[in-house]
Design a protein around this motif. Structure first.
Motif, PDB file in Angstrom:
ATOM      1  N   VAL A   1       3.888  17.025 -48.823  1.00 26.88           N
ATOM      2  CA  VAL A   1       3.522  16.760 -47.480  1.00 26.88           C
ATOM      3  C   VAL A   1       2.703  17.896 -47.044  1.00 26.88           C
ATOM      4  O   VAL A   1       3.112  19.017 -46.833  1.00 26.88           O
ATOM      5  N   THR A   2       1.246  17.552 -46.793  1.00 27.36           N
ATOM      6  CA  THR A   2       0.377  18.578 -46.267  1.00 27.36           C
ATOM      7  C   THR A   2       0.133  18.241 -44.865  1.00 27.36           C
ATOM      8  O   THR A   2      -1.052  17.633 -44.481  1.00 27.36           O
ATOM      9  N   CYS A   3       0.792  18.659 -43.816  1.00 27.15           N
ATOM     10  CA  CYS A   3       0.698  18.459 -42.500  1.00 27.15           C
ATOM     11  C   CYS A   3       0.656  19.431 -41.512  1.00 27.15           C
ATOM     12  O   CYS A   3       1.687  20.330 -41.865  1.00 27.15           O
ATOM     13  N   PRO A   4      -0.108  19.795 -40.516  1.00 25.29           N
ATOM     14  CA  PRO A   4      -1.202  19.248 -40.501  1.00 25.29           C
ATOM     15  C   PRO A   4      -2.599  19.617 -41.341  1.00 25.29           C
ATOM     16  O   PRO A   4      -2.637  20.776 -41.403  1.00 25.29           O
ATOM     17  N   ASP A   5      -3.452  18.690 -41.605  1.00 24.57           N
ATOM     18  CA  ASP A   5      -4.714  19.182 -42.346  1.00 24.57           C
ATOM     19  C   ASP A   5      -5.798  18.335 -41.756  1.00 24.57           C
ATOM     20  O   ASP A   5      -6.909  18.347 -42.335  1.00 24.57           O
TER      21      ASP A   5
ATOM     22  N   PRO B   1      -0.440   8.771 -50.995  1.00 24.24           N
ATOM     23  CA  PRO B   1       0.877   8.289 -50.222  1.00 24.24           C
ATOM     24  C   PRO B   1       1.498   9.320 -49.495  1.00 24.24           C
ATOM     25  O   PRO B   1       2.474   9.065 -49.165  1.00 24.24           O
ATOM     26  N   ASN B   2       1.327  10.609 -49.722  1.00 29.78           N
ATOM     27  CA  ASN B   2       2.085  11.637 -49.325  1.00 29.78           C
ATOM     28  C   ASN B   2       2.661  11.602 -48.068  1.00 29.78           C
ATOM     29  O   ASN B   2       3.564  11.878 -47.513  1.00 29.78           O
ATOM     30  N   GLU B   3       1.664  11.237 -47.079  1.00 28.55           N
ATOM     31  CA  GLU B   3       1.853  11.357 -45.750  1.00 28.55           C
ATOM     32  C   GLU B   3       1.764  10.015 -45.057  1.00 28.55           C
ATOM     33  O   GLU B   3       2.378   9.857 -43.880  1.00 28.55           O
ATOM     34  N   CYS B   4       1.345   8.913 -45.627  1.00 30.17           N
ATOM     35  CA  CYS B   4       1.013   7.735 -45.066  1.00 30.17           C
ATOM     36  C   CYS B   4       2.081   6.588 -45.776  1.00 30.17           C
ATOM     37  O   CYS B   4       1.550   6.046 -46.595  1.00 30.17           O
TER      38      CYS B   4
ATOM     39  N   ASP C   1       5.806   7.333 -40.608  1.00 32.60           N
ATOM     40  CA  ASP C   1       4.626   8.186 -40.085  1.00 32.60           C
ATOM     41  C   ASP C   1       5.057   9.398 -40.185  1.00 32.60           C
ATOM     42  O   ASP C   1       5.505  10.366 -39.330  1.00 32.60           O
ATOM     43  N   PRO C   2       5.276  10.206 -41.454  1.00 28.12           N
ATOM     44  CA  PRO C   2       6.045  11.354 -41.460  1.00 28.12           C
ATOM     45  C   PRO C   2       4.977  12.616 -41.352  1.00 28.12           C
ATOM     46  O   PRO C   2       5.401  13.532 -40.942  1.00 28.12           O
ATOM     47  N   CYS C   3       3.582  12.054 -40.952  1.00 28.04           N
ATOM     48  CA  CYS C   3       2.921  13.243 -40.363  1.00 28.04           C
ATOM     49  C   CYS C   3       2.054  12.705 -39.391  1.00 28.04           C
ATOM     50  O   CYS C   3       0.715  12.397 -39.359  1.00 28.04           O
ATOM     51  N   SER C   4       2.722  12.684 -37.988  1.00 29.30           N
ATOM     52  CA  SER C   4       1.917  11.960 -36.955  1.00 29.30           C
ATOM     53  C   SER C   4       0.699  12.688 -36.448  1.00 29.30           C
ATOM     54  O   SER C   4       0.020  12.361 -35.993  1.00 29.30           O
ATOM     55  N   ALA C   5       0.653  14.263 -36.977  1.00 33.30           N
ATOM     56  CA  ALA C   5      -0.424  15.060 -36.525  1.00 33.30           C
ATOM     57  C   ALA C   5      -1.785  14.547 -37.145  1.00 33.30           C
ATOM     58  O   ALA C   5      -2.966  14.723 -36.822  1.00 33.30           O
ATOM     59  N   ASP C   6      -1.438  13.946 -38.458  1.00 30.12           N
ATOM     60  CA  ASP C   6      -2.758  13.498 -39.127  1.00 30.12           C
ATOM     61  C   ASP C   6      -2.988  11.855 -39.306  1.00 30.12           C
ATOM     62  O   ASP C   6      -3.929  11.509 -39.568  1.00 30.12           O
ATOM     63  N   CYS C   7      -1.742  11.365 -39.342  1.00 33.29           N
ATOM     64  CA  CYS C   7      -1.800   9.671 -39.209  1.00 33.29           C
ATOM     65  C   CYS C   7      -1.046   9.248 -37.868  1.00 33.29           C
ATOM     66  O   CYS C   7       0.067   9.427 -37.707  1.00 33.29           O
ATOM     67  N   PHE C   8      -1.863   8.526 -37.076  1.00 37.02           N
ATOM     68  CA  PHE C   8      -1.417   7.918 -35.846  1.00 37.02           C
ATOM     69  C   PHE C   8      -2.565   6.652 -35.779  1.00 37.02           C
ATOM     70  O   PHE C   8      -3.625   6.780 -35.653  1.00 37.02           O
ATOM     71  N   CYS C   9      -1.716   5.889 -34.557  1.00 40.66           N
ATOM     72  CA  CYS C   9      -2.262   4.542 -34.273  1.00 40.66           C
ATOM     73  C   CYS C   9      -3.362   5.176 -33.316  1.00 40.66           C
ATOM     74  O   CYS C   9      -2.910   5.813 -32.118  1.00 40.66           O
TER      75      CYS C   9
END
Length: 553
Positions: A387-391, A397-400, A405-413
């Motif tokens: 997981v490379t968060c946040p970038d 599929p690593n973060e999404c 939602d393991p990386c809310s800083a990168d992947c969010f609604c």
């Protein structure tokens, strides 16, 4: 390191390699602060393909060389120097070199011991490693002739090459002797008497060792194998019919599977030929070669090794002990043998594409990340997902992952990118604009087939606030969550699973396994099959018949 006389000996070639004893065979090295002993090796071109003894005498050496063998090749040894005539293979061509191996004068005993050890363990042509079989004892594997019983010989590629090098050296010797005879007599040996046929002899005939050798003043070498092929009705050794005074074939032709030398002269001795049958299929370079065209087909399958136009079939037989292995055979994809002689075995052969035995079935827990396995469904084989968060990038599929939602800083609604199981993302968090604040499609629920269940999605995307459970096929009334699963290859009850069978009606069965309980239909080698009762197993145990015996897919 070497005295002057030794270095003068080495000047006959382009260069030499010195092997320092401290680096070679250390178990035999006796350390000495004052020792300067060394062993030198030189490789000298031999374009005339002379034997080691002929090369030695042509160079003007005046010692007393003794015959020896190094890794199957004929050699001579004179004191502290050994000369070996060795094949060099390059792109289907065969050259020969003289290997000169020597140690310095006044060497310590440890040096002499190491030298002897080098000779006894030396391996030439180390890239030619394919084993063959002994010709008579066909169940014995071999690399060289001396690994077969006395009188037998090996059919490996290296053994064939070693014998061909000897054949070429023997022919070169006959040429030298007959040319010298011509200089003294103004004609080549005629052999008008003492042989079965005038002007002719074959190395298996008595006249080769008697009349022919006597005329040339030297006992001639015979072929390394020195056997003629089958000649029914003739002497089995000489293929000569003493009663009718006839030979089994018209010379210079020899019967198939013959390995022998042949000499012929014109009646007046003005011209001559001396020929051999060569086995390696390689082309000799640097000297003319008289090669007899003979089909070598010892397993009588119609294919030769080497391939020859004299055989019924022109392709290669890579195992001349097995009539089921040759260029015309189909590839058996599970026997570990190159059946069609194309250099590829089993599943490595393109002929095996699609063969069930060559299909890779992923198995989590075998330390091999393969097929559909990944860091999410088989961490044991593939390792944990990185997981490379946040970038600022949602790295699927690593973060999404779907549904998380393991990386809310990168992947969010609301970021305008559909990800992480979202049905939509319009870049805001408002409801009532077609895309909800939870990034689900805002759309009236649909029950297109009127079966009482709303569609699970539209175009593969999730829909907001529809009935759960939902209809996985909103165009077929019979397909819905309340349906009974039957064995038809369709997910009838919308539980995201398929079934193990093709029949519409289940067959009674005391083994109740999975949703297809009561039906024995399983996946066979040719697809879905009904009532495959002979192979049904509660627990899969027949692991080599390419059948899904326990109906688990």
């Amino acid at each position: 390191m070497f005295n002057k006389s030794t270095l003068n000996l080495f000047k006959i070639s382009l260069g030499f390699v010195v092997i320092m004893l401290a680096l070679f065979l250390p178990n035999f090295f006796v350390k000495s602060e004052s020792s300067s002993d060394a062993i030198a090796i030189r490789i000298i071109p031999n374009p005339n393909h002379y034997s080691a003894s002929r090369w030695y005498y042509n160079e003007g050496f005046m010692g007393s060389p003794q015959s020896t063998i190094v890794d199957g090749y004929r050699a001579v040894r004179d004191g502290r120097t050994v000369y070996v005539n060795v094949a060099n293979i390059n792109s289907g061509n065969l050259y020969t070199n003289i290997y000169l191996i020597s140690y310095n004068q006044d060497a310590q005993q440890a040096t002499i011991d190491i030298f002897s050890e080098i000779l006894s363990h030396w391996k030439f042509n180390t890239n030619i490693t394919s084993l063959g079989h002994c010709r008579e004892e066909t169940d014995m594997f071999c690399l060289k002739d001396d690994e077969c019983p006395i009188g037998d010989f090996c059919d490996s590629p290296k053994a064939r090459i070693v014998r061909d090098v000897r054949r070429m050296a023997d022919l070169a010797e006959v040429k030298i002797l007959t040319d010298n005879y011509y200089k003294d007599n103004a004609h080549y040996p005629i052999l008008s008497a003492g042989t079965y046929l005038p002007n002719r002899t074959v190395s298996v005939w008595p006249s080769w060792k008697n009349e022919f050798s006597d005329v040339l003043g030297r006992l001639l070498s015979s072929d390394p194998v020195n056997k003629l092929g089958e000649c029914l009705g003739y002497n089995e050794i000489t293929c000569w019919d003493e009663y009718n005074k006839t030979f089994a074939s018209a010379l210079p032709d020899l019967p198939d599977n013959s390995l022998a030398y042949n000499y012929m002269s014109s009646p007046d001795g003005s011209s001559v030929s001396y020929c051999a049958v060569f086995e390696s299929g390689l082309v000799f370079q640097g000297a003319p070669v008289c090669e007899l065209s003979v089909c070598l087909d010892f397993d009588n399958d119609g294919w030769g090794n080497p391939a020859s136009s004299e055989c019924p079939n022109s392709g290669l037989d890579c195992n001349d002990n097995d009539p089921n292995v040759q260029a015309g055979s189909p590839e058996n994809c599970v026997d570990g043998i190159d059946n069609d002689c194309d250099g590829l075995t089993d599943c490595d052969d393109a002929d095996c594409l699609g063969n069930p035995g060559c299909s890779v079935i992923p198995y989590c827990g075998d330390d091999d990340c393969e097929g559909s396995e990944d860091c999410f469904n088989c961490e044991e084989d593939c390792g944990p997902c990185l997981v490379t968060c946040p970038d600022a990038v949602c790295d699927e599929p690593n973060e999404c992952q779907t549904g998380s939602d393991p990386c809310s800083a990168d992947c969010f609604c609301g970021n305008g990118s559909i990800e992480c199981g979202e049905g939509c993302d319009d870049g805001n968090n408002n409801n009532g604009d077609g895309c909800s604040s939870g990034c689900l499609i805002e759309s009236p629920c649909s029950d297109g087939d009127s079966d009482g269940y709303d569609a699970c999605d539209i175009g593969g995307l999730p829909i907001l606030d529809c009935d759960d459970p939902c209809d996985c096929d909103d165009g077929v009334f019979e397909t819905k969550p309340s349906a009974t699963e039957i064995c038809n290859g369709i997910d009838d009850d919308c539980n995201s699973g398929t079934v193990d069978g093709s029949g519409e009606s289940a067959e009674p069965n005391e083994n109740q396994i999975g949703e297809c309980a009561g039906n024995k239909a399983c996946m066979g080698a040719s697809g879905w099959q009904d009532s495959y009762s002979a192979s049904y197993e509660i627990t899969e145990s027949s692991c080599a018949d390419f059948l899904d015996n326990d109906c688990d897919g």
